[in-house]
Structure formats: structure tokens, C-alpha cells
Design a protein around this motif. Sequence first.
Motif, mmCIF file in Angstrom:
data_model
loop_
_atom_site.group_PDB
_atom_site.id
_atom_site.type_symbol
_atom_site.label_atom_id
_atom_site.label_comp_id
_atom_site.label_asym_id
_atom_site.label_seq_id
_atom_site.Cartn_x
_atom_site.Cartn_y
_atom_site.Cartn_z
ATOM 1 N N LEU A 118 0.787 -1.225 0.000
ATOM 2 C CA LEU A 118 0.000 0.000 0.000
ATOM 3 C C LEU A 118 0.822 1.280 0.000
ATOM 4 O O LEU A 118 0.267 2.352 0.087
ATOM 5 C CB LEU A 118 -0.924 0.028 1.221
ATOM 6 C CG LEU A 118 -2.120 -0.910 1.171
ATOM 7 C CD1 LEU A 118 -3.041 -0.638 2.331
ATOM 8 C CD2 LEU A 118 -2.893 -0.760 -0.123
ATOM 9 N N GLU A 119 2.158 1.147 -0.080
ATOM 10 C CA GLU A 119 2.971 2.346 0.044
ATOM 11 C C GLU A 119 2.660 3.403 -1.010
ATOM 12 O O GLU A 119 2.554 4.582 -0.694
ATOM 13 C CB GLU A 119 4.456 1.991 0.066
ATOM 14 C CG GLU A 119 4.921 1.824 1.499
ATOM 15 C CD GLU A 119 6.337 1.331 1.627
ATOM 16 O OE1 GLU A 119 7.206 1.888 0.927
ATOM 17 O OE2 GLU A 119 6.562 0.407 2.422
ATOM 18 N N GLU A 124 0.009 8.646 -2.318
ATOM 19 C CA GLU A 124 -1.001 9.404 -3.070
ATOM 20 C C GLU A 124 -2.008 10.055 -2.120
ATOM 21 O O GLU A 124 -2.364 11.222 -2.283
ATOM 22 C CB GLU A 124 -1.746 8.488 -4.040
ATOM 23 C CG GLU A 124 -0.997 8.233 -5.325
ATOM 24 C CD GLU A 124 -1.761 7.294 -6.255
ATOM 25 O OE1 GLU A 124 -3.016 7.385 -6.306
ATOM 26 O OE2 GLU A 124 -1.105 6.477 -6.917
ATOM 27 N N ILE A 125 -2.478 9.299 -1.129
ATOM 28 C CA ILE A 125 -3.455 9.812 -0.159
ATOM 29 C C ILE A 125 -2.848 10.978 0.614
ATOM 30 O O ILE A 125 -3.481 12.015 0.797
ATOM 31 C CB ILE A 125 -3.930 8.693 0.803
ATOM 32 C CG1 ILE A 125 -4.787 7.682 0.036
ATOM 33 C CG2 ILE A 125 -4.719 9.268 1.980
ATOM 34 C CD1 ILE A 125 -5.126 6.420 0.818
ATOM 35 N N GLN A 132 -1.290 13.065 7.113
ATOM 36 C CA GLN A 132 -0.094 12.320 7.479
ATOM 37 C C GLN A 132 -0.482 10.962 8.062
ATOM 38 O O GLN A 132 -1.026 10.883 9.155
ATOM 39 C CB GLN A 132 0.716 13.124 8.498
ATOM 40 C CG GLN A 132 2.089 12.550 8.708
ATOM 41 C CD GLN A 132 2.865 13.328 9.749
ATOM 42 O OE1 GLN A 132 2.388 14.322 10.278
ATOM 43 N NE2 GLN A 132 4.058 12.865 10.045
ATOM 44 N N ILE A 133 -0.237 9.897 7.310
ATOM 45 C CA ILE A 133 -0.620 8.546 7.726
ATOM 46 C C ILE A 133 0.444 7.984 8.661
ATOM 47 O O ILE A 133 1.631 8.009 8.350
ATOM 48 C CB ILE A 133 -0.802 7.628 6.491
ATOM 49 C CG1 ILE A 133 -1.957 8.156 5.627
ATOM 50 C CG2 ILE A 133 -1.050 6.187 6.924
ATOM 51 C CD1 ILE A 133 -2.086 7.475 4.289
#
Length: 149
Positions: A118-119, A124-125, A132-133
Motif C-alpha cells: 500500500l505504500e 497518493e493519499i 499524514q498517515i
Amino acid sequence: MGENSYTQIDRLKDILKDKGYKLTPQRRAIVDIIIKNQGNHLTTEELYNLVKKECPEIGLATVYRTVLLLEEMGIITKLDLNDGCSRYELVNEDESHHHHHLICTDCGKVIEVEGDLLETLENEIELKYKFQIKDHSLKFYGLCSECSK
């Protein structure tokens, strides 16, 4: 794997010592079972049943308290697989993210997906939403190869 589990126990001893806790024989037995069953996502009750074989005198309350302590200290992490049970797995120092899990809706088997796929999506998100994930958790529900036969 043998050598790796020593460093995990040693790391654990240090973390516990820093926080003013001892690695008691009961705690050590619980941690040993978690390390031996890495990838099995045990519930507290399953953990208790396995630890009881090594330490017959151990009580369920001790296992519950130890699991909470280990979770609080970031040594294990709780997984909610939507089956009403809390399961636990070791936090791997080298991984910045949890694994992804495939959950069979028929037999309940849990398969860990190796590698973080998912990196790119995360990047992109973060850009698009200026978000900030810190972490993510991903579960796929379906049928394992046995159940889909």
C-alpha cells in the motif's frame, strides 16, 4: 528463527526493566508462546490454554494482565478480525506497518500477506488529502483455497 527469538526476549527484558517490570517466569512463558506462534494470531484464551501446559499454576487473570501490559508497551498489537475476538501478534521492530490479512469467512483461517503493497497508495493519499498517515490496517474477507474447492 532461534537466534532471532533470543534478541526478542532480550529486547523485551530491557523494555520491561525500563518501565520497572520484571520478566517473571509467567510473563516469560506467555511471551515464549507468542513468539513460537508468530503468525497464528492467538486470542487471550488460546494463549492461556497453551501457557497452562508450561505453567499449570498460571491463572487466566495473569494472562489477561500480561497481554494488556505487553500491548501497552507496544510489544504486541491487537488485531480485530471482526469475529468478536481480540487476537494478538508480535510487533516487528523492522516493520513500520502491520501486515495485511486475508480472512476466510468459512473456516476462519487468517493468512498474512507478506510485504506492504500500500505504500504507493499511501503516498497518493498523503499528497492528495494532505493527511499524514501513521499506520494502516487492511483485511480482505473471502474463501481460502481449502474452502473454495
